[in-house]
Design a protein around this motif. Structure first.
Motif, PDB file in Angstrom:
ATOM      1  N   ILE A 619     -24.988  27.314   1.702  1.00 51.29           N
ATOM      2  CA  ILE A 619     -25.009  26.562   2.946  1.00 51.29           C
ATOM      3  C   ILE A 619     -26.340  25.846   3.154  1.00 51.29           C
ATOM      4  CG2 ILE A 619     -24.840  26.793   5.464  1.00 51.29           C
ATOM      5  CD1 ILE A 619     -22.719  29.024   4.855  1.00 51.29           C
ATOM      6  N   ILE A 620     -27.436  26.470   2.764  1.00 53.13           N
ATOM      7  CA  ILE A 620     -28.740  25.821   2.976  1.00 53.13           C
ATOM      8  C   ILE A 620     -29.318  25.319   1.651  1.00 53.13           C
ATOM      9  CG2 ILE A 620     -31.068  26.042   3.920  1.00 53.13           C
ATOM     10  CD1 ILE A 620     -29.977  28.359   5.662  1.00 53.13           C
ATOM     11  N   GLY A 621     -29.450  26.200   0.687  1.00 53.00           N
ATOM     12  CA  GLY A 621     -30.037  25.805  -0.596  1.00 53.00           C
ATOM     13  C   GLY A 621     -30.810  26.976  -1.177  1.00 53.00           C
ATOM     14  N   LYS A 622     -31.143  26.855  -2.441  1.00 52.02           N
ATOM     15  CA  LYS A 622     -31.806  27.972  -3.121  1.00 52.02           C
ATOM     16  C   LYS A 622     -33.167  28.298  -2.531  1.00 52.02           C
ATOM     17  CE  LYS A 622     -29.642  28.570  -7.566  1.00 52.02           C
ATOM     18  NZ  LYS A 622     -28.600  27.525  -7.659  1.00 52.02           N
ATOM     19  N   ILE A 623     -33.849  27.298  -1.944  1.00 51.82           N
ATOM     20  CA  ILE A 623     -35.170  27.577  -1.371  1.00 51.82           C
ATOM     21  C   ILE A 623     -35.110  28.625  -0.267  1.00 51.82           C
ATOM     22  CG2 ILE A 623     -36.388  25.404  -1.864  1.00 51.82           C
ATOM     23  CD1 ILE A 623     -35.667  24.602   1.057  1.00 51.82           C
ATOM     24  N   ALA A 624     -33.932  28.821   0.307  1.00 49.53           N
ATOM     25  CA  ALA A 624     -33.818  29.745   1.434  1.00 49.53           C
ATOM     26  C   ALA A 624     -33.409  31.156   0.997  1.00 49.53           C
ATOM     27  CB  ALA A 624     -32.804  29.200   2.442  1.00 49.53           C
ATOM     28  N   ARG A 625     -33.236  31.352  -0.301  1.00 53.75           N
ATOM     29  CA  ARG A 625     -32.795  32.644  -0.833  1.00 53.75           C
ATOM     30  C   ARG A 625     -33.650  33.789  -0.281  1.00 53.75           C
ATOM     31  NH1 ARG A 625     -30.302  34.223  -5.725  1.00 53.75           N
ATOM     32  NH2 ARG A 625     -30.875  36.357  -6.173  1.00 53.75           N
ATOM     33  N   PRO A 626     -33.006  34.786   0.370  1.00 54.60           N
ATOM     34  CA  PRO A 626     -33.810  35.868   0.938  1.00 54.60           C
ATOM     35  C   PRO A 626     -34.383  36.800  -0.136  1.00 54.60           C
ATOM     36  CG  PRO A 626     -31.471  36.241   1.366  1.00 54.60           C
ATOM     37  CD  PRO A 626     -31.576  34.905   0.694  1.00 54.60           C
ATOM     38  N   LYS A 627     -35.527  37.369   0.173  1.00 51.13           N
ATOM     39  CA  LYS A 627     -36.148  38.311  -0.754  1.00 51.13           C
ATOM     40  C   LYS A 627     -35.356  39.619  -0.750  1.00 51.13           C
ATOM     41  CE  LYS A 627     -40.766  40.102  -1.699  1.00 51.13           C
ATOM     42  NZ  LYS A 627     -42.174  39.995  -1.272  1.00 51.13           N
ATOM     43  N   ASN A 628     -34.925  40.039   0.417  1.00 54.90           N
ATOM     44  CA  ASN A 628     -34.118  41.255   0.549  1.00 54.90           C
ATOM     45  C   ASN A 628     -33.063  41.063   1.620  1.00 54.90           C
ATOM     46  OD1 ASN A 628     -35.405  43.319  -1.201  1.00 54.90           O
ATOM     47  ND2 ASN A 628     -37.182  42.943   0.105  1.00 54.90           N
ATOM     48  N   VAL A 629     -31.939  41.741   1.437  1.00 58.58           N
ATOM     49  CA  VAL A 629     -30.927  41.812   2.491  1.00 58.58           C
ATOM     50  C   VAL A 629     -30.793  43.285   2.849  1.00 58.58           C
ATOM     51  CG1 VAL A 629     -28.506  41.414   3.088  1.00 58.58           C
ATOM     52  CG2 VAL A 629     -29.684  39.807   1.568  1.00 58.58           C
ATOM     53  N   TRP A 630     -31.070  43.624   4.091  1.00 56.74           N
ATOM     54  CA  TRP A 630     -30.975  45.022   4.523  1.00 56.74           C
ATOM     55  C   TRP A 630     -29.742  45.208   5.396  1.00 56.74           C
ATOM     56  CZ3 TRP A 630     -34.168  47.437   1.546  1.00 56.74           C
ATOM     57  CH2 TRP A 630     -35.421  46.899   1.237  1.00 56.74           C
ATOM     58  N   ILE A 631     -28.861  46.113   4.963  1.00 56.56           N
ATOM     59  CA  ILE A 631     -27.683  46.412   5.782  1.00 56.56           C
ATOM     60  C   ILE A 631     -28.040  47.592   6.676  1.00 56.56           C
ATOM     61  CG2 ILE A 631     -25.252  47.102   5.748  1.00 56.56           C
ATOM     62  CD1 ILE A 631     -25.032  45.736   3.011  1.00 56.56           C
ATOM     63  N   VAL A 632     -27.946  47.394   7.978  1.00 57.07           N
ATOM     64  CA  VAL A 632     -28.333  48.462   8.909  1.00 57.07           C
ATOM     65  C   VAL A 632     -27.133  48.855   9.777  1.00 57.07           C
ATOM     66  CG1 VAL A 632     -30.749  47.746   8.961  1.00 57.07           C
ATOM     67  CG2 VAL A 632     -29.175  46.806  10.641  1.00 57.07           C
ATOM     68  N   GLN A 633     -27.211  50.068  10.313  1.00 54.35           N
ATOM     69  CA  GLN A 633     -26.137  50.577  11.181  1.00 54.35           C
ATOM     70  C   GLN A 633     -26.017  49.743  12.451  1.00 54.35           C
ATOM     71  OE1 GLN A 633     -23.962  53.135  11.032  1.00 54.35           O
ATOM     72  NE2 GLN A 633     -24.548  53.399   8.873  1.00 54.35           N
ATOM     73  N   ASP A 634     -27.179  49.413  12.999  1.00 54.24           N
ATOM     74  CA  ASP A 634     -27.207  48.743  14.294  1.00 54.24           C
ATOM     75  C   ASP A 634     -28.519  47.976  14.388  1.00 54.24           C
ATOM     76  OD1 ASP A 634     -26.328  48.058  16.748  1.00 54.24           O
ATOM     77  OD2 ASP A 634     -26.722  49.991  17.715  1.00 54.24           O
ATOM     78  N   MET A 635     -28.513  46.849  15.076  1.00 56.24           N
ATOM     79  CA  MET A 635     -29.740  46.057  15.241  1.00 56.24           C
ATOM     80  C   MET A 635     -30.492  46.528  16.480  1.00 56.24           C
ATOM     81  SD  MET A 635     -29.894  43.504  13.092  1.00 56.24           S
ATOM     82  CE  MET A 635     -28.830  42.551  12.037  1.00 56.24           C
ATOM     83  N   PRO A 636     -31.817  46.513  16.455  1.00 54.88           N
ATOM     84  CA  PRO A 636     -32.550  46.797  17.696  1.00 54.88           C
ATOM     85  C   PRO A 636     -32.304  45.672  18.696  1.00 54.88           C
ATOM     86  CG  PRO A 636     -34.063  46.183  15.912  1.00 54.88           C
ATOM     87  CD  PRO A 636     -32.692  46.236  15.315  1.00 54.88           C
ATOM     88  N   LYS A 637     -31.871  46.052  19.906  1.00 51.60           N
ATOM     89  CA  LYS A 637     -31.499  45.020  20.881  1.00 51.60           C
ATOM     90  C   LYS A 637     -32.077  45.300  22.256  1.00 51.60           C
ATOM     91  CE  LYS A 637     -27.072  44.033  18.905  1.00 51.60           C
ATOM     92  NZ  LYS A 637     -25.926  44.913  18.863  1.00 51.60           N
ATOM     93  N   THR A 638     -32.259  44.232  23.013  1.00 54.55           N
ATOM     94  CA  THR A 638     -32.654  44.395  24.412  1.00 54.55           C
ATOM     95  C   THR A 638     -31.405  44.807  25.196  1.00 54.55           C
ATOM     96  OG1 THR A 638     -32.077  42.131  24.939  1.00 54.55           O
ATOM     97  CG2 THR A 638     -34.346  42.528  24.262  1.00 54.55           C
ATOM     98  N   ARG A 639     -31.616  45.154  26.449  1.00 49.60           N
ATOM     99  CA  ARG A 639     -30.465  45.569  27.261  1.00 49.60           C
ATOM    100  C   ARG A 639     -29.490  44.426  27.448  1.00 49.60           C
ATOM    101  NH1 ARG A 639     -34.573  48.554  29.502  1.00 49.60           N
ATOM    102  NH2 ARG A 639     -34.384  50.693  28.773  1.00 49.60           N
ATOM    103  N   SER A 640     -29.993  43.201  27.387  1.00 51.25           N
ATOM    104  CA  SER A 640     -29.075  42.062  27.531  1.00 51.25           C
ATOM    105  C   SER A 640     -28.413  41.711  26.197  1.00 51.25           C
ATOM    106  CB  SER A 640     -29.824  40.860  28.094  1.00 51.25           C
ATOM    107  OG  SER A 640     -30.889  40.510  27.243  1.00 51.25           O
ATOM    108  N   GLY A 641     -28.687  42.515  25.164  1.00 54.38           N
ATOM    109  CA  GLY A 641     -27.963  42.319  23.906  1.00 54.38           C
ATOM    110  C   GLY A 641     -28.640  41.395  22.906  1.00 54.38           C
ATOM    111  N   LYS A 642     -29.873  40.994  23.189  1.00 58.50           N
ATOM    112  CA  LYS A 642     -30.571  40.102  22.251  1.00 58.50           C
ATOM    113  C   LYS A 642     -31.200  40.905  21.114  1.00 58.50           C
ATOM    114  CE  LYS A 642     -33.866  37.203  22.990  1.00 58.50           C
ATOM    115  NZ  LYS A 642     -34.782  36.145  23.232  1.00 58.50           N
ATOM    116  N   ILE A 643     -31.023  40.424  19.902  1.00 59.14           N
ATOM    117  CA  ILE A 643     -31.641  41.109  18.759  1.00 59.14           C
ATOM    118  C   ILE A 643     -33.149  40.878  18.806  1.00 59.14           C
ATOM    119  CG2 ILE A 643     -31.774  41.212  16.234  1.00 59.14           C
ATOM    120  CD1 ILE A 643     -28.883  40.217  16.147  1.00 59.14           C
ATOM    121  N   MET A 644     -33.918  41.959  18.699  1.00 57.71           N
ATOM    122  CA  MET A 644     -35.380  41.830  18.729  1.00 57.71           C
ATOM    123  C   MET A 644     -35.894  41.658  17.301  1.00 57.71           C
ATOM    124  SD  MET A 644     -36.388  41.719  21.766  1.00 57.71           S
ATOM    125  CE  MET A 644     -38.115  42.146  21.825  1.00 57.71           C
ATOM    126  N   ARG A 645     -36.056  40.409  16.913  1.00 54.31           N
ATOM    127  CA  ARG A 645     -36.484  40.138  15.536  1.00 54.31           C
ATOM    128  C   ARG A 645     -37.879  40.677  15.243  1.00 54.31           C
ATOM    129  NH1 ARG A 645     -34.836  34.997  16.760  1.00 54.31           N
ATOM    130  NH2 ARG A 645     -32.765  34.403  16.024  1.00 54.31           N
TER     131      ARG A 645
END
Ligand code: WTA
Length: 705
Positions: A619-645
């Protein structure tokens, strides 16, 4: 160096220790003696009390068909208009006007990647001839006229500047998509700009391979079609004359070889269209906070005057120089400082097709030696790569740079010193130029003949640019305070983009709403430009840029939107949620890591990880290839549901994830940390202790969320 009172000096010294740099390097007498910008009175002429008239000096570098009546029109703030009433043609300014004096001088010297292939010299006369022939074909064979858009997806070949200048000749707006982007990314930009012609190439050489590029054109057209835009013609240049180098078939009635079509236009001449100064010259897409890319619209007169002026004083380009910028023309650096700026000044600009370290890390220095390059322009990523692969290579070659440029990312003082000592042989002046796709040209840099250099700092605002650092509440952060904030530019300048193509509200909201003092105001002083970079200013007035405070990750000098990466990940069937974060990377400055959570009923697997990587590449191109992909149980989120990057960014970088008490699910943080960090430890991927600057770069990421 104006360091003030004793107390200020002390603070500055402390900061210097903190950042591990304190040295100034003066430019050499030899450099100053020949420099375009050695007259200190120019600094006064560009002082704020002379704004905006000071920029007349830049506009006067161009040839106008009609002079302007209004320097800067702020009537529809913040949609600035420069040189209103003026008319000119960019192609005429970059080509025709040099013929009388320099017809047979090289405009471009193109170096193909394979070392056994001949270097191609394109004189101003030849450039004139091909630009005219191609313009004639675009007009008569494609029916294009001023204001229409054309998309290019071209690699680093001379046909790219030819196509740009041919469009400029007609007043047609070009939109070059970086050749390394995927076909889909190109298709999306075709749709956004509503263009019906795609100009591409069959193949190109990269890292020793002949890459099939035509295939991406088919993907682009298909993607555009699905999204409601019909590409009528695909114009294919051939990498090797008379020979088709792609296995992807040509589509009858849609795809054409440009070299075959041009036979009919041999010797054709097209009068340059006299364009209003504010007519759009090109679009350059870049990433932002949402997944939809932003087509930055650049003007003809303002833009061209700004790149000509900054090329003259900051790159110190004289007509007799041989100038080489290693950027790709698919990025703004290439548009401004390979094509438009250098050609407006009538110099010789070198273009290189391939990878700097191919076939070995001596390649750039061999090219410099052979062609007599005396100005060299590149990015920290390339400098790091060349330093690692061949730290002693430069001294084996007999070349001399008078000036070198670094652009695109913060440069580590260590790396800066190697660049200065080894590549510049201790003699070249260096400019660390800070700016953005939106800006047209430089915003922060030392004036090379007048200001001492300071490793890791870009320097003060450039001529006619008055930067300021604001905190989140719009309070000014003092120089020398050691505090970081949001760097803004208080005034408009001729190179600033005019709008985001088709998204004027987004233009106002993204760049001006944050610090606007009065939205009804027509006074430029009420409209500071928000650059979305964190920065701090030392007591000497020099700025140190920390990097993006928005949702953009700068990988090897390429801007990637976290939303674009995340939307790509979400196209994978199993993925429910995704977050993209930057990790410090020795070579590329930053790399991307993806965190993903799965939909119920799926279990983690390496196939899913590979699926995410594959989707991002497609979709984007090889330059965007991630170094790692981490599969997690759940994302850390604020109470309003925003993922805290920022929390996962801290985990990826082994730094403090910050306050987690406001999370709805603080308990997941420890589980993610254990999983990711133990896995990284097992792979031997624990980062060295980060410098203060790097810690600060991670902390500022996503701060504006
Ligand atoms: C970063 C490239 C530190 C910055 C011309 C900016 C830099 C983004 C520098 C724009 C520099 C650019 N020092 N950081 N000299 N130059 N940047 O739009 O974060 O591709 O916002 O334009 O690169 O990237 P863009």
């Amino acid at each position: 160096m104006a360091v003030g009172s004793e107390q200020v000096e002390l603070t500055e010294a402390q900061i210097a220790v903190h950042w591990k740099e304190e040295e100034y390097y003066p430019p050499s007498a030899k450099f100053i003696a020949q420099a375009n910008g050695a007259d200190p009175s120019r600094l006064e002429r560009f002082a704020e009390e002379n704004f905006p008239e000071c920029f007349r000096e830049y506009a006067d570098l161009l040839t106008w068909d009609r002079y302007w009546h209004t320097t800067l029109d702020t009537g529809n703030a913040p949609f600035w208009k420069w040189w209103v009433g003026g008319k000119l043609n960019a192609s005429y300014n970059c080509v025709d006007r040099h013929l009388a004096s320099s017809r047979n001088k090289a405009a471009f010297i193109w170096v193909p990647e394979p070392e056994d292939e001949e270097t191609r010299v394109i004189t101003y006369q030849e450039l004139y001839a091909t630009v005219n022939e191609f313009a004639a074909f675009l007009r008569d064979g494609c029916g294009l006229k001023a204001g229409d858009r054309v998309t290019f997806h071209l690699p680093m070949v001379p046909e790219l500047p030819v196509a740009m200048l041919a469009c400029a000749r007609l007043g047609v707006i070009h939109s070059q998509v970086f050749g390394g982007f995927s076909g889909q990314a190109c298709g999306e930009r075709i749709v956004d700009s509503d263009s019906h012609i795609l100009i591409t190439m069959d193949a190109y050489c990269r890292n020793g391979e002949l890459i099939d590029h035509k295939q991406k054109a088919d993907e682009a057209v298909e993607h555009a079609q699905k999204n409601g835009a019909k590409v009528e013609k695909v114009l294919v240049w051939r990498r090797y004359a008379g020979k088709y180098s792609s296995p992807t078939p040509m589509v009858e009635g849609r795809d054409f070889f440009v070299d075959e079509l041009l036979v009919e236009y041999r010797g054709a001449r097209v009068a340059p269209e006299s364009m209003p100064a504010e007519a759009p010259l090109f679009l350059m897409y870049t990433s932002g906070t949402t997944a939809r890319p932003k087509g930055c619209q650049h003007s003809t007169g303002g833009y061209l005057s700004y790149v000509a002026g900054t090329s003259k004083y900051y790159l110190d380009i004289h007509p007799e120089d041989t100038y080489w910028c290693l950027a790709d023309i698919g990025w703004i650096t290439g548009h401004s400082y390979i094509v438009y700026g250098p050609l407006a000044l009538g110099t010789t600009s070198v273009m290189y097709e391939g990878v700097p370290t191919y076939p070995d890390a001596g390649r750039p220095w061999r090219i410099a030696e052979r062609l007599g390059v005396n100005i060299f322009h590149t990015a920290p990523t390339t400098i790091r790569m060349l330093r690692k692969a061949g730290p002693d290579e430069p001294k084996k070659y007999d070349y001399n740079f008078k000036l070198m440029v670094t652009v695109g990312e913060p440069i580590e003082p260590e790396v800066w010193r190697w660049y200065h000592r080894e590549v510049g042989k201790g003699e070249a002046a260096i400019v660390d130029t800070w700016w953005q796709t939106e800006n047209g040209g430089f915003l922060g840099s030392t004036l090379p003949a007048l200001h001492p250099m300071k490793p890791g700092s870009c320097g003060p605002g450039v001529l006619g640019i008055y930067p300021v650092i604001y905190d989140e509440d719009g309070k000014e952060v003092e120089a020398g305070s050691g505090k970081a904030g949001n760097i803004c530019i208080r005034n408009p300048w001729p190179g600033i983009f005019e709008t985001i193509w088709g998204q004027p509200e987004r233009y106002v909201e993204t760049y001006y709403a944050k610090y606007c003092k009065d939205r009804g105001s027509k006074d430029w002083r009420d409209w500071p430009y928000f650059a979305a970079d964190g920065a701090l200013q030392a007591a000497d007035g020099y700025f140190r840029i920390l990097g993006r405070v928005d949702d953009v990750i700068n990988v090897a000098g390429h801007r990637l939107g976290t939303k674009e990466l995340e939307s790509a990940a979400l196209t994978v069937e199993e993925i429910a949620e995704a977050a993209a974060v930057p990790v410090i990377d020795e070579m590329r400055g930053k790399a991307v890591e993806m965190y993903v959570a799965l939909k119920p009923g799926y279990t983690a697997s390496s196939q899913i990880e590979a699926g995410v990587t594959g989707a991002i590449e497609t979709i984007i191109g090889k330059i965007a290839r991630p170094k790692n992909v981490w599969i997690v149980q759940d994302m850390p989120k604020t109470r309003s549901g925003k993922i805290m990057r920022r929390v996962v960014a801290g985990i990826s970088n082994f730094t403090d994830p910050g306050d987690t008490s406001t999370l709805a699910n603080p308990e997941v943080v420890e589980a993610i940390r254990r999983h990711v960090q133990s896995e990284k430890a097992a792979r031997g991927d624990i980062p060295r202790p980060l410098s203060e600057q790097e810690l600060e770069e991670i902390r500022v990421f996503g701060q504006a969320e």
